[in-house]
Design a protein around this motif. Sequence first.
Motif, PDB file in Angstrom:
ATOM      1  N   THR A 121       0.636  -1.075   0.069  1.00  0.00           N
ATOM      2  CA  THR A 121       0.102   0.075   0.035  1.00  0.00           C
ATOM      3  C   THR A 121       0.790   1.479   0.098  1.00  0.00           C
TER       4      THR A 121
ATOM      5  N   ASN B 183       8.057  -0.977   9.614  1.00  0.00           N
ATOM      6  CA  ASN B 183       8.049  -2.825   8.856  1.00  0.00           C
ATOM      7  C   ASN B 183       9.068  -3.381   8.999  1.00  0.00           C
TER       8      ASN B 183
ATOM      9  N   ARG C  93     -11.236   7.378   7.591  1.00  0.00           N
ATOM     10  CA  ARG C  93      -9.736   7.517   6.859  1.00  0.00           C
ATOM     11  C   ARG C  93     -10.221   7.587   5.545  1.00  0.00           C
TER      12      ARG C  93
ATOM     13  N   ASP D 238       0.317  -4.064  16.205  1.00  0.00           N
ATOM     14  CA  ASP D 238      -0.583  -3.495  15.399  1.00  0.00           C
ATOM     15  C   ASP D 238      -1.655  -4.580  14.176  1.00  0.00           C
TER      16      ASP D 238
ATOM     17  N   VAL E 233       5.984   1.271  15.789  1.00  0.00           N
ATOM     18  CA  VAL E 233       7.279   2.060  15.635  1.00  0.00           C
ATOM     19  C   VAL E 233       6.371   3.448  15.720  1.00  0.00           C
TER      20      VAL E 233
ATOM     21  N   LYS F 197       1.370   5.673  14.353  1.00  0.00           N
ATOM     22  CA  LYS F 197       2.092   4.129  14.177  1.00  0.00           C
ATOM     23  C   LYS F 197       2.576   4.870  12.939  1.00  0.00           C
TER      24      LYS F 197
ATOM     25  N   LYS G 270       2.908   2.769   6.245  1.00  0.00           N
ATOM     26  CA  LYS G 270       3.429   3.295   5.280  1.00  0.00           C
ATOM     27  C   LYS G 270       1.968   4.044   4.095  1.00  0.00           C
ATOM     28  N   SER G 271       0.618   3.733   4.156  1.00  0.00           N
ATOM     29  CA  SER G 271       0.182   4.279   3.634  1.00  0.00           C
ATOM     30  C   SER G 271      -0.427   5.830   3.739  1.00  0.00           C
TER      31      SER G 271
END
Length: 339
Positions: A16, A23, A120, A156, A193, A202, A205-206
Motif C-alpha cells: 500500500t 515494517n 480515513r 498493530d 514504531v 503509528k 506506509k500508506s
Amino acid sequence: MAERPRRRIFSGLKPTGHLTLGNYLGAVRRWVEEDQYRADALFSVVDLHALTVEHDPARVRRLTRQAATLLLAAGLDPAHCTLFVQSHVDEHARLSYLMECTASDGEMRRMIQYKEKTARETDHGRGVRLSLLTYPALMAADILAYGTDEVPVGEDQTQHVELTRDLALRFNQRYGPVFTVPRATRPRVAARVMDLRDPTSKMGKSHAETSGIVYLLDEPDVVRRKVMRATTDSGAAGDVRYDRESRPGVANLLDILAACTGGEPGTLAAGYSSYGALKKDTADAVVETLRPLRARHALLCADPGQVEAVLRAGAERARELARPRVDAAYAAVGLLPPG
Ligand code: AQP
C-alpha cells in the motif's frame, strides 16, 4: 495431513506504500535474522489486501515488485524460506470465503483497523469498500492455509491474529480439526514504531503525511533530516526518560535506537542529557541499519529476472502446501469434491 517436522511461520506485508522503518523493525528484521532459519517460513506480499482501499493499479503492481525486491535485499534467502505474491496462490481467496462463513459481522466491525481506516476513507470523501470490513477473513485465510504455528507481526496486527485464532478454533469445533491454531509473536523492542512527527500515531506506509515516516529507500541525508526534526516532548530538553505515556516522542526515538543497536531503551536513556544528542545517534543508527539493505536493493534492481524467478518458485511451493488443507476445509464444511 502428514506430521511436519518443523514449526511453520507465515507473515506478510501489503503493497500500500513504500516500506517503512516500522515494517522493518516491527516485522521484517526478525523474518530475516531469525524466523527463516528456525522454522519452515513463508513470507508473502499480500497484494489482495491493497485493494481494500482506493488504489492505482499500476502503483500496486510497482509496489508489489518493489516490496519483494526489498525483502530479498533485507536478507530473505530463498534457500531458507518461501517468498511469494499472495494473488499468485488462489487458495487464499478460496479459503477467505470459508472464513467469512465462520466469522460474524460483529467481530469484523470491532476491528480497530477497520474503524480507523473507515474514518480515513470517509474523511477523504471516498466510499468504504466491503473488502475493508472482510479483510481480516482474508488475513485469517493467509495464515491458516499453511498450518501456521507462529505469525511474526508488529503490535498493530495482534488483534487480527487473535481473530484468526478464534476462527480456527470455531471452525475446528464445528467441522473437525482442519486448522492449526496460530499465535502472534512480537519483537523485543519497536513492536510499534510511531510516526516521528506525530508520536501518538503509528508509522504507517500508506499515510498521506510523510515527514515523520522513514522509508527504507530514503537517502541517508533524508533519514537524518527526518530524525533530527522528530517531535520531542515538552519538558526540560535535557531530561531524557523512557516513558511511552508521558514522553511518546523521546520513547519512540529510544525504541528505534535500541532496535538498531541492540540495547534497552530504558538503559540507553540514562546515557543522554539532551534531545539533540539522542536524535543524532538515532539518525546515525538508522542510516547504518539501512545502508546494506539499500546497497543490495540497487544490485537486485539491476537483475529483475532474479526476483521474478524467486516469486515463481515461491508461489509454486506455496500452492502445493496450501491446496491440501484448503481442500480439506472445503470437504469438511460439506462441499462436494470435484469428481
Ligand atoms: N509502525 C510499525 N511498527 C512496528 N511494526 C509495524 N508494522 C507496520 N507498521 C509498523 C508491521 O509490518 C508488517 C507489515 O505491515 P502492513 O503492510 O500490514 O501494514 P502497514 O505498513 O501499517 O501498512 P498500511 O497500509 O499503512 O496499513 P495501516 O494503515 O493499516 O497501518 C506487519 O507485521 C505490521 O505489524
